[in-house]
Design a protein around this motif. Structure first.
Motif, PDB file in Angstrom:
ATOM      1  N   LYS A 178       1.177   4.261  -3.062  1.00 51.83           N
ATOM      2  CA  LYS A 178       1.074   5.704  -2.820  1.00 51.83           C
ATOM      3  C   LYS A 178       2.316   6.434  -3.328  1.00 51.83           C
ATOM      4  CE  LYS A 178      -1.620   4.948   1.418  1.00 51.83           C
ATOM      5  NZ  LYS A 178      -1.587   5.050   2.906  1.00 51.83           N
ATOM      6  N   GLY A 226      -5.862   2.497  -6.292  1.00 59.25           N
ATOM      7  CA  GLY A 226      -5.742   3.808  -5.662  1.00 59.25           C
ATOM      8  C   GLY A 226      -6.855   4.073  -4.672  1.00 59.25           C
ATOM      9  N   GLU A 227      -8.067   3.667  -5.027  1.00 58.86           N
ATOM     10  CA  GLU A 227      -9.199   3.822  -4.114  1.00 58.86           C
ATOM     11  C   GLU A 227      -9.022   2.933  -2.885  1.00 58.86           C
ATOM     12  OE1 GLU A 227     -11.408   6.015  -4.390  1.00 58.86           O
ATOM     13  OE2 GLU A 227     -11.993   6.368  -6.470  1.00 58.86           O
ATOM     14  N   ARG A 254       0.823  -1.210   0.000  1.00 58.07           N
ATOM     15  CA  ARG A 254       0.000   0.000   0.000  1.00 58.07           C
ATOM     16  C   ARG A 254       0.860   1.265   0.000  1.00 58.07           C
ATOM     17  NH1 ARG A 254      -5.463  -0.467   2.127  1.00 58.07           N
ATOM     18  NH2 ARG A 254      -6.107  -2.660   2.060  1.00 58.07           N
ATOM     19  N   GLU A 255       1.930   1.244   0.784  1.00 57.27           N
ATOM     20  CA  GLU A 255       2.824   2.405   0.808  1.00 57.27           C
ATOM     21  C   GLU A 255       3.527   2.591  -0.529  1.00 57.27           C
ATOM     22  OE1 GLU A 255       3.011   4.657   3.140  1.00 57.27           O
ATOM     23  OE2 GLU A 255       1.604   3.588   4.431  1.00 57.27           O
ATOM     24  N   GLY A 265      -6.313   4.439  -0.625  1.00 57.78           N
ATOM     25  CA  GLY A 265      -6.631   5.764  -0.111  1.00 57.78           C
ATOM     26  C   GLY A 265      -5.892   6.921  -0.739  1.00 57.78           C
ATOM     27  N   CYS A 266      -5.351   6.722  -1.959  1.00 59.86           N
ATOM     28  CA  CYS A 266      -4.665   7.853  -2.618  1.00 59.86           C
ATOM     29  C   CYS A 266      -5.446   8.380  -3.815  1.00 59.86           C
ATOM     30  CB  CYS A 266      -3.254   7.452  -3.036  1.00 59.86           C
ATOM     31  SG  CYS A 266      -3.154   6.180  -4.305  1.00 59.86           S
ATOM     32  N   GLY A 267      -6.706   7.958  -3.968  1.00 60.33           N
ATOM     33  CA  GLY A 267      -7.523   8.420  -5.080  1.00 60.33           C
ATOM     34  C   GLY A 267      -7.391   7.495  -6.274  1.00 60.33           C
ATOM     35  N   ALA A 312       2.475   6.411  -7.177  1.00 63.46           N
ATOM     36  CA  ALA A 312       1.446   7.288  -7.742  1.00 63.46           C
ATOM     37  C   ALA A 312       1.857   8.754  -7.696  1.00 63.46           C
ATOM     38  CB  ALA A 312       0.129   7.086  -6.990  1.00 63.46           C
ATOM     39  N   GLN A 313       2.698   9.108  -6.717  1.00 63.18           N
ATOM     40  CA  GLN A 313       3.129  10.503  -6.575  1.00 63.18           C
ATOM     41  C   GLN A 313       4.436  10.805  -7.314  1.00 63.18           C
ATOM     42  OE1 GLN A 313       3.330  11.083  -2.340  1.00 63.18           O
ATOM     43  NE2 GLN A 313       1.139  10.841  -2.039  1.00 63.18           N
TER      44      GLN A 313
END
Length: 274
Positions: free
Chosen positions: A24, A50-51, A20-21, A54-56, A27-28
């Motif tokens: 995120k 992403g949903e 999960r980390e 929790g990063c959209g 994605a950035q």
């Protein structure tokens, strides 16, 4: 003007704590594109990763089909697979990535020396970079370097590693790597002072060939922690690294992704690419 080329990334174990980390962080990252999110949990199949983390929305559905994701990552010749899965499956996943021409960045620990050697030979034959990183924390690298320095002056040392109780392998890969680094000094540690008796088997921990003792603790509430204790008459020298958030590993993960592209063989340990 052509859009800049980004690194295609597959995350294997995408819904795990570390996965999960990584999702995120990737994605950035402006120079990376997430193309695959692999997880075997049937409850999340088809959902936007992403949903879920929790990063959209990132428009990448969760799938259990690793090979299909590797094909997508390989399409531009730059693909990287980040693996945070399980010791029982990581070997096959890394071999598959290399076979598809995708570079593995591996944080999963528990690979045997024989399987590490096999992967090293396979990566070299394929001329594909492969990074096996027991610990992505810069702080841990610094601790290990300090431990090697201290071991030149101390004859007695023990390692205590503490992790959450969902970690499958013991001792941790980081503790084993630390012991291996101290073994590089070609010393024998902890020469016995008395004839010891264990009233409970394993009370004194496991012992390496050169006498280093390693103790493993598994408890809820922990993340990842390690102490290296050096003892001598009248003094105790303690090195300790504590993790309070898995985000601390992400700079190392992103660095490994960027550094692996030109590599043509397997490299073990974050310190090798700093």
């Amino acid at each position: 003007m052509a859009a800049p080329v980004t690194i295609p990334i597959v995350v294997n174990g995408a819904c795990g704590k570390m996965g999960r980390e990584v999702i995120k962080a990737v994605a950035q990252a402006e120079d990376m594109t997430l193309v695959g999110a692999i997880d075997k949990n049937p409850a999340v199949q088809g959902e936007d990763i992403g949903e879920v983390v929790g990063c959209g929305p990132v428009e990448v559905p969760i799938t259990a089909d690793l090979e299909a994701a590797l094909v997508m990552a390989q399409s531009e010749g730059l693909g990287v697979m980040v693996d945070f899965t399980h010791p029982g499956t990581v070997y096959e996943s890394v071999r598959a990535a290399i076979a598809y021409g995708v570079r593995p960045v591996v944080g999963t620990t528990g690979l045997s020396p024989e399987r590490l050697q096999d992967l090293a030979e396979f990566a070299e034959k394929a001329s594909i970079g492969c990074l096996i990183i027991p610990n992505f924390s810069i702080g841990m690298v610094l601790l290990q370097q300090a431990a090697v320095q201290a071991a030149q002056y101390f004859e007695h040392v023990e390692i205590i590693e503490l992790h959450h109780n969902q970690k499958a392998d013991a001792p941790s890969g980081t503790a084993l790597q630390t012991a291996q680094m101290l073994q590089g000094l070609k010393k024998t540690y902890n020469s016995p002072q008395v004839e010891e008796t264990e009233k409970l088997a394993g009370a004194r921990g496991s012992t390496t060939a050169d006498g280093i003792r390693i103790h493993s603790v598994r408890l809820p509430g922990l993340i990842a922690h390690q102490e290296v204790l050096f003892g001598a008459p009248g003094q105790l020298y303690t090195l300790r690294h504590d993790t309070s958030d898995r985000a601390c590993y992400m700079p190392g993960v992103l660095l490994a992704i960027r550094r692996i592209l030109p590599l043509k063989s397997l490299i073990y340990g974050l310190e090798q690419i700093l």
